[in-house]
Design a protein around this motif. Structure first.
Motif, mmCIF file in Angstrom:
data_model
loop_
_atom_site.group_PDB
_atom_site.id
_atom_site.type_symbol
_atom_site.label_atom_id
_atom_site.label_comp_id
_atom_site.label_asym_id
_atom_site.label_seq_id
_atom_site.Cartn_x
_atom_site.Cartn_y
_atom_site.Cartn_z
ATOM 1 N N VAL A 125 0.821 -1.203 0.000
ATOM 2 C CA VAL A 125 0.000 0.000 0.000
ATOM 3 C C VAL A 125 0.857 1.256 0.000
ATOM 4 N N LYS A 126 1.933 1.203 0.799
ATOM 5 C CA LYS A 126 2.782 2.377 0.891
ATOM 6 C C LYS A 126 3.519 2.678 -0.423
ATOM 7 N N ARG A 127 3.870 1.615 -1.170
ATOM 8 C CA ARG A 127 4.687 1.815 -2.375
ATOM 9 C C ARG A 127 3.922 2.596 -3.442
ATOM 10 N N VAL A 128 4.630 3.463 -4.082
ATOM 11 C CA VAL A 128 4.036 4.185 -5.204
ATOM 12 C C VAL A 128 4.221 3.325 -6.453
ATOM 13 N N THR A 129 3.131 3.008 -7.106
ATOM 14 C CA THR A 129 3.240 2.226 -8.345
ATOM 15 C C THR A 129 2.296 2.816 -9.381
ATOM 16 N N ASP A 130 2.463 2.349 -10.611
ATOM 17 C CA ASP A 130 1.557 2.675 -11.702
ATOM 18 C C ASP A 130 1.338 4.170 -11.887
ATOM 19 N N ILE A 131 2.434 4.898 -11.824
ATOM 20 C CA ILE A 131 2.300 6.347 -12.031
ATOM 21 C C ILE A 131 2.634 6.749 -13.465
ATOM 22 N N GLY A 132 3.216 5.806 -14.212
ATOM 23 C CA GLY A 132 3.566 6.143 -15.591
ATOM 24 C C GLY A 132 4.683 7.171 -15.654
ATOM 25 N N PRO A 133 4.953 7.662 -16.844
ATOM 26 C CA PRO A 133 6.048 8.621 -17.033
ATOM 27 C C PRO A 133 5.584 10.028 -16.677
ATOM 28 N N PRO A 134 6.535 10.940 -16.493
ATOM 29 C CA PRO A 134 6.140 12.348 -16.303
ATOM 30 C C PRO A 134 5.405 12.841 -17.547
ATOM 31 N N HIS A 135 4.487 13.774 -17.361
ATOM 32 C CA HIS A 135 3.781 14.326 -18.517
ATOM 33 C C HIS A 135 4.753 15.166 -19.343
ATOM 34 N N HIS A 136 4.657 14.987 -20.645
ATOM 35 C CA HIS A 136 5.578 15.701 -21.542
ATOM 36 C C HIS A 136 5.465 17.214 -21.449
ATOM 37 N N ASP A 137 4.314 17.688 -21.058
ATOM 38 C CA ASP A 137 4.169 19.143 -20.946
ATOM 39 C C ASP A 137 5.188 19.745 -19.986
ATOM 40 N N LYS A 138 5.548 18.949 -18.999
ATOM 41 C CA LYS A 138 6.488 19.468 -18.004
ATOM 42 C C LYS A 138 7.917 19.472 -18.512
ATOM 43 N N LEU A 139 8.145 18.809 -19.637
ATOM 44 C CA LEU A 139 9.522 18.616 -20.085
ATOM 45 C C LEU A 139 9.810 19.295 -21.416
ATOM 46 N N MET A 140 8.804 19.920 -21.947
ATOM 47 C CA MET A 140 8.873 20.462 -23.292
ATOM 48 C C MET A 140 9.210 21.948 -23.232
ATOM 49 N N PRO A 141 10.034 22.457 -24.143
ATOM 50 C CA PRO A 141 10.318 23.894 -24.126
ATOM 51 C C PRO A 141 9.038 24.695 -24.375
ATOM 52 N N PRO A 142 8.945 25.863 -23.782
ATOM 53 C CA PRO A 142 7.737 26.692 -23.925
ATOM 54 C C PRO A 142 7.353 26.929 -25.374
#
Ligand code: SRM
Ligand code: SRM
Ligand code: SRM
Ligand code: SRM
Ligand code: SF4
Ligand code: SF4
Ligand code: SF4
Ligand code: SF4
Ligand code: SF4
Ligand code: SF4
Ligand code: SF4
Ligand code: SF4
Lengths: 397, 360, 360, 397
Positions: C5-22
Motif C-alpha cells: 500500500v505504501k509503495r508508489v506504483t503505476d504512475i507512468g512517465p512524467p507528462h511531456h508538458d512538463k519537459l517540453m520547451p515553452p
C-alpha cells in the motif's frame, strides 16, 4: 427425324447480334438425334437450373489412355440420344490453320459418327468433337487418322501443346512457336496418349511477351518469346506516330515499367540496359519499333487453375533460351523435370504445386539448374534460411 | 495384338505448313508491321511489301459442322481456301486481295456473323462446357456467354470505343477450364452448399484416402456410416470447391437454389506495361437466371462502361483499378464490400492493406 | 500487504508538458513549415513566426550517465535546459536563439560528437544489445554499429550528398529487436547450426510441448534420451531461428565458428511514394570479425555508394532496386545469387518471378 | 577502484568519428565495478566471438510482472561485477522530451544503484538502465517513482507506447501523438505492469504517413495520422520551389503514387479525389503544401518481427479515425480486441498472427467491426469462399 423439341427458354438465346450456339445446335439437330436430345435436355437444364450429366466414366480408343471424355445423361429415358455423349479431343494444327479441305474432312467424319457439333476449339486448344456414343469412338478415330488427325490428351498426360500464330503472321514473334509446338507434339506422342504422370502437363508457346495464348496463366511449361539486345527503332516513324496524334509522352513513356525512355517531342530515347522487354512501346508503335535481333524465349514453369492449392502463374525457369531445332536442350530439361516430378510428385499434384512444396531451390538442384536472380521477383524477406555449411567449407579450401 | 499393329496411332496433327496460306510461308518470321484498317480488319505487311489481310469473325465456339462448311465455302470464295481460328475461338479469314474484304464481310453479315475484336476492343469470351457437356457445372457456359456478348457487342464490332483491350472469360466451376483467373472480367460458376454424400456408394466407387486428401481445407474425414466406410464433411470448413466430387462421384454439389455465378475483375495475362495479374473478387454471388442472366449482363455492362469512361489509353481494367485503388473502385462501381471479399485462404495475410496509402 | 500500500506504483512517465520547451507548447499543433539550414540543423517556423532551431547530435545510444550530464550541461548553456532524443537515438538540442547554434556545435565537436542525420542523409543505426547484454546474440550490436557509422560518417555529417534518406538497422538475432525487417540496409546476426540440446536439463527447465510448438518449421519432436523425456531436433529441418532457445535455455545455438551476420536491403517504413516494404536478403553470411567487422563495413559502404551513384532524387534503396529490378541489382553490386536467396518459407511461391519482364 | 582491464580489441572501437560506446563504458568503469567487468567480459566476447550471458531468469520489483530483464554472466568468477547484470526498462516521456533536470535525476539514481550505463533509448522506446544486481532493483524503483518515473513492460504485457515528436515540433502532425501516447500509457498501467496476454502488445503513434516511429513495422496497434480533405496548397510557394531548382515534374509529379498531379511549369494541380495521402509532395515542398484540415488517423493492426510465423507489417483496421480525448472509442476497440485475443490466442501468438490464423473476416466479426475495402490491398484472388447463406436469406426477406 423427329421434330425439334419445344425450347422456349433457349429460343431467347437466338436473339441478339452475337452468333447463337442454340442456332448451331438446332442446325445439327435437323440431322442428328444426339443434337436433338441435347437441345431437349439443355432446355430442361435451363428450366431446372441444373446440369443433367452424370460423372464421366472411362471410355476411349484402344491403346490410348486419354483423348476421350466419357459423358452420360442422367435422364437417358427422356433423352436417349445423349444417353452416351462422349467427346473426342483432337490435336489441332499448330496455330489453328486450316484449309477448307481439312475443315471439311473433319465435318464429314463428324457428320457420319457424331452429333455434328464441335468446339472450335476447346480451351486447351484441341478440336473438340462434341458428343457421340461408345461404339462410334473407334471408327471416328480410324477416320481421323486416315485424314492425318490424331487424338489429344486427357487425364494425367501431356495435353495438346498450343501456340500463338507467331511467325506465320506476326511481326513480333521472337521464335518459331509453330515449329516448336509441332516438334513437342510429335516428340511426346507417347506421353500425350498414355497417362503416366502424377497429373496433367500442358505446354503453351507464345512468340512474345504479349502472350497471345495466355501461356503464363495456363501451362505447366510456358515458353514465351523475348529478346536481349536493343529495340529496333525507326526515328522517322516515331515522329510520324507523334504527328498522327499519339501522345508519346503520356501514353508510351509514362507507361514504361522500367522508366527507361525519354521523349523530348522530337526524338525517342530508350535506355535498353534497363528495358524489361514488356512490349508496350512496341505495341503502341508497331511501324516504328520492333523487338531486337538477338531473339529467343523465356521458359517459365508451373501455372494452373486453383484446384487444389490455389491458382498459379508460371514463374521463370530459364531467363533466356535460344530455341534451335531439334530443341534437344529443352527436351533434356523437360525430361529431367518429368523424372523428378514423376518420382516425387503426389497424386494430382501439378508441377507448380510440387515446386512450391519441395522448394524452388531444392527443385533446381534436383533438375540440375543453377539459381539465377531472374527466377525470383525479389529475394527472400524472411530470415529462415537453411545454410549449407558444406559449401562454405568447400570455399574455404 | 495383331489388331494393334495394324492401327495407325501416334501420328499427331497435320503439319501446319500444309494448311497455311503461301503468303504466310513466304513471309514466315519476316513480317514487318501491321495496321488495323477498320474494326475487325487488319493488314500485316512483310519485308518485301507483301500484304496479308485478316478479317476476324465472331466465333460462337460451339459450332455445327454445317456452319463450319459455310466458313469453308467463304474461305474458298475469298481466301484461296485458307482460314484459321484464334486463341479466343474467333474465325480469321486470311486474304491477299483487299477487294475481297467488303464482300466477305457482307456475306458474313448475311449469315448473322459480325466482324470485330481487333485492337482496343472486347473480343469473344473464352469459356467452357456448362450444362452442354459437363457434370461439374454450377452454371451454363454458352448461354451466359451469348447473353453477355449480345450486350457488349458494340465494343466488339467497333461501334463504341475503348481505352484498351478487355478480356472476358467464363468457367462454369472452380476447376476453371476457362482459365478465368487472369481476365479483365471473369464469370465463375460457384456452388454454395457442401456436397451431399451418398454414404452407400463412397466406399464402392471412390478411394477414401484420395477423397480426404482432395480437400484443400481439410474438411473431409474418413468415417463409418451404418457400418460402411464413408467420409464425413465438416460443413463449416467446406468452401464448395467440388474437388471431392471430381475424385468421387458420390459427392455431388449441384443445387439449383444455391448455385450461381461470381464476378471477378482486374486480371491480365500480357506482360505489357504491368506484369500478369490474377482477377479479384468483385461480386460474390448472382443467382442463375436463365435464359439470359440479366443481373450478370447488367453488371458486366456497367463495369465495362465504368472502365471505358475512366481509364487512360492502354490502361487495362486491373491497371486502372490499381491506379485508383480498390476501395475507390468499389465506391465507383457501387459494389458493397463484404466478408467474402476478404481473402482467408493460404496467403491471405499478404492481401491485407499494409500501408496508410488510402484514398479517403 | 501493508508494504504494498505504501509503495508508489503505476504512475507512468512524467507528462511531456512538463519537459517540453515553452516554444513547443505555444506552437503545439500549429507549426507552419521547416527548413534544413545546414547538415544537422533545421528550423521549424510557427504560425506566429516563432522559430525553433534543432541541432541533431550523433547518438551512440549506449551512453553513460557522465555523458548524459554533459548533454544536460549543454542544454542548460544553449537551450534553456531543453533537449530531446529521437526515435533513432540521436540527441536533439532545441534552441530558440540562432546565435547559439555554432557555439553548441563547436562544444559538441570538442566532445567528439558530430551533428548531422537530417534530410537526405544517413542517420544513426537502430540496434540492439548484442554481446553487451543479451544471451541470444549471434553477433555484437554496438561494435558493428560503431564500425559501420565510422565508414558512412561523411553521409551523416553532410560531407557527401545522397539522393534521399537511408536507414540502417541492426539486430543481433532473429528476434529482430532492432526491427530491421523494414530497413534500407539491415544487418542481422544469424546462427547457422542447430541447437545443442542438453538432454539432462530439458525436462527440468522447459515445458516440452511449448518447445515443440515454438519451432516454425516443426523440426522439434518430443523424445526420450536415456529414459529422460527430452526433445530431438531434426537437423535438416532447422533453420537456426533460436526460437526454441528463447523458450528453453537448454538448447543454445551460439557458436563462434558459425555465427555471423547477413545483410538485407531495400526495406522502408514510410508511406511516401511507395508503400512500406520488407528488406530482402542480399548477403547470406559474413563471419563475425571483431573488433571492426571489415567485410561488413566494406559491403555496406559499397551498397551506399552504388545507390548514391544511381538512384534518382528521393528514391530510397528499395525503390531504386524495384525500378532497375533485382537481377540488375545483383549484377551491379557484384553479389552472387545463391540458393539461400530463394525464399522457401510459407509464402515462397509469391516471390517467384511470375512474368517475363526481365532486364536481360 | 581496480584498474581498467586491458582491452586491445575494444580499444580499436574508440577510433573513428562516430561516438564510441567503448569510451562510454570506460567512462562508467572509472566509477562502477559493473561497467569495469562488463568491459572485461566484452573484450573476452570479442576475442572468442561469442556472448557470455546466461539465459535470463525472472527478476523484478514487487507486484510488477515486467519491466526488468534478468541477466547473469556465465563467467561470474572472472567478472563478478556482472554476475548479476539486470536491466530496468523505464517509461520514457512521450516524444522523448527532457529537461536537463529530469535527465540529471535519472543519472543520479543510476549512479547510486547501477552500472552508470544506459541506452537512450531502447528500441521499444524505454529509457534502458543497463545492468544492476537483484538487491538494487527495489531501491532503484523507489527512487524512480519519487522522481515521477515508472517501469516499462516486458513479457506478455503492454509495452511502453511511443510516438513521434508530432505536434510538439512538426508541422505535419495530424493528431496529438504525444497526448494519445500519454493517455494510453496511463490508462493501461495495469496491463503494462502485470502480464496478462498471450504475448506482448505494442502501441506506436506517428503523426503522419511518414511514420517517424516506424509504427507500421513494429507495433501491434499502429496509429498513423492522415487527412481526408484537400492538400493545402500555396501556389506562390510552389513556384518558388521551382525557381529554386526543384524539378517539380520529375521529382514530385512522377513520384506521386496516385498519378493525380499535374504541373505545367506554372501551376501545380492536385486531384485530391485520388490522392493517397502518401506525403511525398508535401515532403518535397514543406513551405508550399500541407496536409488538409480534416485531420485524423488510420488505425492499423498486427506488425511484428519474424518469430514465429514470419514478420508482419500492420494492416488497416480503421481507415479513418477522429481522435478525441478521452479516446473512449479507441479504448473500446482495443479492449474488444484484447478480449478476443486473450480468449482465443495461443501462447506466444501475437495479435497479427492470431488474425491470420482465424481469418480477418472472422476477427472483424468477433470484435464487431464491419469489413471495409480499405482493409485490404485487393480482394481475394482465390475462389475458396465460405458463403454465409443465412445472410442471403435475410436479404431475401
Ligand atoms: C473441354 C474443356 C473445357 C472447354 O469447354 O474448353 C475442359 C473440360 C473439363 N476439364 Fe478442364 N477443360 C478444358 C481446359 C482446361 C483448362 C484451360 C487450358 O488448358 O488452357 C484448364 C485450366 C488450366 C489448367 O490446366 O490448370 C482446365 C482445368 C481443369 C481442372 C483443374 C486442374 C487444376 O490443376 O487445377 C480440372 C479438374 C481435374 O483435372 O480433375 C479439369 C477437368 C475437366 C473435366 C475433365 C471435368 C472433370 O472434373 O473431370 C471437364 C470435362 C468437361 C466435359 O464434359 O467435356 N479441368 N481445363 C477444355 C479442354 C478442351 C481442349 O482439350 O481443348
Ligand atoms: C489472333 C491472336 C493470336 C492467335 O494466335 O490466335 C492475337 C493476335 C494479335 N495480338 Fe494478341 N492475339 C490473340 C490473343 C491474345 C491474348 C490471349 C487471350 O486474350 O486469351 C492476349 C493476352 C490477353 C491479356 O493480357 O489478358 C493478347 C494480348 C495482346 C496484346 C497486349 C495487350 C495489352 O495491352 O495488355 C497485344 C498488343 C496490343 O494489342 O497492342 C496483342 C497484339 C496482337 C497483334 C496485334 C499481334 C500482331 O502484330 O499480329 C495481333 C492482332 C491484334 C488484335 O487482336 O488486337 N495481343 N492477345 C489472338 C486473338 C484472340 C481473339 O480472337 O481475339
Ligand atoms: C526526429 C524524428 C522523429 C522523432 O520523433 O524522433 C523525425 C523527424 C523528422 N522527420 Fe522523420 N523523423 C525521425 C524518424 C523517421 C523514421 C523512423 C526510422 O527511421 O526509424 C522514418 C521512417 C523511415 C523509413 O521510411 O524507413 C522517417 C521518415 C521520414 C520521411 C519519409 C522519407 C522518405 O522519403 O521515405 C520524411 C519526409 C522527408 O524526409 O522528406 C521525414 C521527415 C521528418 C521531418 C522533416 C518532419 C518535420 O517536418 O519536422 C523531421 C526532421 C527531418 C529529418 O530528420 O530529416 N521523416 N523519419 C526522427 C529522427 C530520427 C533520427 O534521429 O534520425
Ligand atoms: C532491449 C531491447 C533491445 C534494445 O537493445 O533496444 C530488446 C531486448 C530483448 N528482446 Fe526484444 N527488445 C527490444 C525491442 C524489441 C523490438 C522493437 C520495438 O519494440 O519496437 C522488437 C520488434 C518488434 C516486435 O515486437 O515484434 C523486439 C522483438 C523481440 C522478440 C520477437 C517478438 C516476435 O513476436 O517476433 C523477442 C522474442 C520473445 O519475445 O521471446 C524479443 C526478446 C527480447 C529479449 C527479452 C530476449 C529474450 O529472448 O527473451 C531481449 C533482452 C535483451 C537484454 O538482455 O536486454 N524481442 N524487441 C528492446 C527493448 C528496449 C525498450 O524497452 O525500449
Ligand atoms: S504472342 Fe506476340 S508473337 Fe505471338 S501473336 Fe501475340 S503479339 Fe504476335
Ligand atoms: S519494351 Fe517496355 S520496358 Fe522496354 S522500353 Fe518499351 S515500354 Fe519500356
Ligand atoms: S469449368 Fe468445371 S464445369 Fe466447366 S467444363 Fe471445366 S470442369 Fe466442367
Ligand atoms: S467441396 Fe471442396 S472444400 Fe468442400 S468438402 Fe469437397 S473438397 Fe472439401
Ligand atoms: S535481437 Fe536477439 S540478441 Fe539482440 S537484443 Fe534482441 S533478443 Fe537479444
Ligand atoms: S532453432 Fe528454430 S528451427 Fe531450429 S529447432 Fe530451434 S526453433 Fe526449430
Ligand atoms: S511522423 Fe509525420 S508528424 Fe510525426 S514527426 Fe514524422 S513527419 Fe512529423
Ligand atoms: S500526397 Fe502523395 S498521393 Fe497525394 S498528391 Fe501528394 S504525392 Fe500524390
Amino acid at each position: 427425324m423427329a421434330e425439334l423439341p419445344e425450347t422456349p427458354l433457349l429460343d431467347e438465346l437466338e436473339k441478339g447480334p452475337w452468333p447463337s450456339f442454340v442456332t448451331e445446335i438446332k442446325q445439327a439437330a435437323e440431322h442428328h438425334e444426339e443434337a436433338r436430345d441435347l437441345l431437349g435436355q439443355l432446355e430442361r437444364s435451363y428450366r431446372e437450373r441444373i446440369g443433367h450429366w452424370k460423372h464421366g466414366g472411362i471410355v476411349g480408343v484402344l491403346g490410348y489412355g486419354g483423348g476421350v471424355i466419357g459423358r452420360y445423361s442422367d435422364l437417358p429415358d427422356d433423352f436417349p440420344g445423349v444417353s452416351h455423349f462422349h467427346t473426342l479431343r483432337v490435336n489441332q494444327p499448330a496455330g489453328w490453320f486450316y484449309t477448307s479441305k481439312a475443315l471439311r474432312d473433319i465435318c464429314d467424319i463428324w457428320e457420319e459418327h457424331g452429333s455434328g457439333l464441335t468446339n472450335m476449339h476447346g480451351s486447351t486448344g484441341d478440336i473438340v468433337l462434341l458428343g457421340t456414343s461408345t461404339p462410334e469412338l473407334e471408327p471416328t478415330f480410324k477416320k481421323l487418322t486416315e485424314k492425318g488427325f490424331d487424338l489429344g490428351g486427357s487425364g494425367s498426360d501431356v495435353r495438346t501443346p498450343s501456340c500463338c500464330v507467331g511467325p506465320a503472321r506476326c511481326e513480333w514473334a521472337c521464335y518459331d512457336t509453330l515449329g516448336l509446338t509441332y516438334d513437342l507434339t510429335m516428340s511426346y506422342q507417347d506421353e500425350l496418349h498414355r497417362p503416366m504422370f502424377p497429373y496433367k502437363w500442358k505446354f503453351k508457346m507464345s512468340g512474345c511477351p504479349n502472350d497471345c495464348v495466355a501461356a503464363i496463366a495456363r501451362s505447366d511449361l510456358s515458353i514465351i518469346g523475348t529478346w536481349r539486345d536493343e529495340i529496333v527503332k525507326d526515328d522517322a516513324e516515331v515522329r510520324k506516330y507523334a504527328d498522327n496524334g499519339l501522345d508519346i509522352f503520356n501514353d508510351v513513356v509514362l507507361n514504361c515499367p522500367a522508366k527507361c525512355m525519354k521523349w523530348d517531342g522530337e526524338k525517342l530515347e530508350i535506355d535498353d540496359e534497363y528495358c524489361r522487354k514488356c512490349m508496350h512501346c512496341i505495341n503502341a508503335m508497331p511501324k516504328a519499333l520492333a523487338p531486337g535481333k538477338d531473339r529467343g524465349a523465356t521458359i517459365l514453369i508451373g501455372s494452373k487453375a486453383p484446384i487444389v492449392e490455389g491458382a498459379l502463374l508460371s514463374s521463370v525457369l530459364v531467363p533466356f533460351w535460344k530455341p534451335e531445332e531439334p530443341y534437344e536442350d529443352l527436351k533434356d530439361l523437360v525430361e529431367a523435370i518429368w523424372d523428378v516430378w514423376s518420382e516425387e510428385g503426389k497424386n494430382r499434384e501439378r508441377v507448380g504445386e510440387f515446386i512450391q512444396r519441395v522448394g524452388m531451390g531444392n527443385f533446381l538442384e534436383a533438375i540440375g539448374l543453377d539459381p539465377e536472380p531472374e527466377m525470383v521477383a525479389f529475394p527472400r524477406e524472411n530470415p529462415y534460411v537453411f545454410y549449407d555449411l558444406s559449401e562454405d567449407e568447400d570455399e574455404d579450401e | 495384338m495383331a489388331e494393334k499393329v495394324k492401327r495407325v496411332t501416334d501420328i499427331g496433327p497435320p503439319h501446319h505448313d500444309k494448311l497455311m496460306p503461301p503468303i504466310c510461308k513466304e513471309n514466315y518470321g519476316t513480317w514487318k508491321y501491321h495496321e488495323v484498317l477498320k474494326p475487325g480488319v487488319m493488314v500485316h505487311v512483310g519485308a518485301t511489301g507483301d500484304k496479308l489481310y485478316t478479317v476476324r469473325a465472331a466465333g460462337a465456339r460451339l459450332v455445327s459442322i454445317y456452319r463450319l462448311r459455310q466458313f469453308a465455302d467463304l474461305a474458298d470464295k475469298y481466301c484461296d481456301g485458307y482460314l484459321r481460328f484464334t486463341s479466343r475461338h474467333n474465325i480469321e479469314f486470311l486474304l491477299t486481295y483487299d477487294a475481297n474484304i467488303d464482300p466477305l464481310i457482307a456475306d458474313l453479315a448475311a449469315m448473322g456473323v459480325s466482324v470485330g475484336g481487333i485492337g482496343a476492343a472486347i473480343t469473344s469470351i473464352v469459356h467452357t462446357q456448362g450444362w452442354v457437356h459437363c457434370h461439374s457445372a454450377a452454371t451454363d457456359a454458352s448461354g451466359v456467354v451469348k447473353a453477355v456478348m449480345d450486350v457488349v457487342h458494340p465494343y466488339f464490332n467497333g461501334e463504341k470505343k475503348l481505352p484498351g483491350k478487355l478480356r472476358i472469360a467464363l468457367a462454369c466451376c472452380l476447376n476453371m477450364c476457362g482459365a478465368v483467373h487472369c481476365s479483365d472480367i471473369a464469370i465463375l460458376g460457384i456452388h454454395r452448399k457442401a456436397p451431399r454424400t451418398d454414404h452407400t456408394q463412397v466406399a464402392k466407387i471412390c478411394e477414401i484416402p484420395n477423397v480426404v486428401s482432395a480437400c484443400p481445407t481439410a474438411a473431409i474425414r474418413p468415417t463409418q456410416v451404418d457400418g460402411t466406410p464413408s467420409v464425413e464433411v465438416i460443413e463449416e470448413q467446406c468452401m464448395y470447391c467440388a474437388n471431392c466430387f471430381t475424385v468421387c462421384p458420390s459427392m455431388p454439389l449441384n443445387d439449383p437454389e444455391n448455385d450461381g455465378v461470381s464476378i471477378w475483375v482486374g486480371g491480365k495475362v500480357s506482360n505489357a506495361r504491368s506484369e500478369p495479374m490474377f482477377s479479384k473478387l468483385a461480386i460474390p454471388y448472382i443467382p442463375n437466371n436463365p435464359p439470359r442472366w440479366p443481373e450478370v449482363t447488367d453488371v458486366i455492362l456497367k463495369l465495362v462502361e465504368l472502365w471505358a469512361a475512366n481509364a487512360k489509353p492502354f490502361e487495362r481494367m486491373g491497371e486502372w483499378i490499381n491506379r485508383i485503388t480498390w476501395p475507390k473502385f468499389f465506391k465507383m462501381a457501387g459494389i458493397e464490400f463484404q466478408k467474402e471479399h476478404i481473402d482467408d485462404f493460404k496467403h491471405a495475410g499478404l492481401t491485407f492493406k499494409r500501408s496508410t496509402q488510402i484514398v479517403h
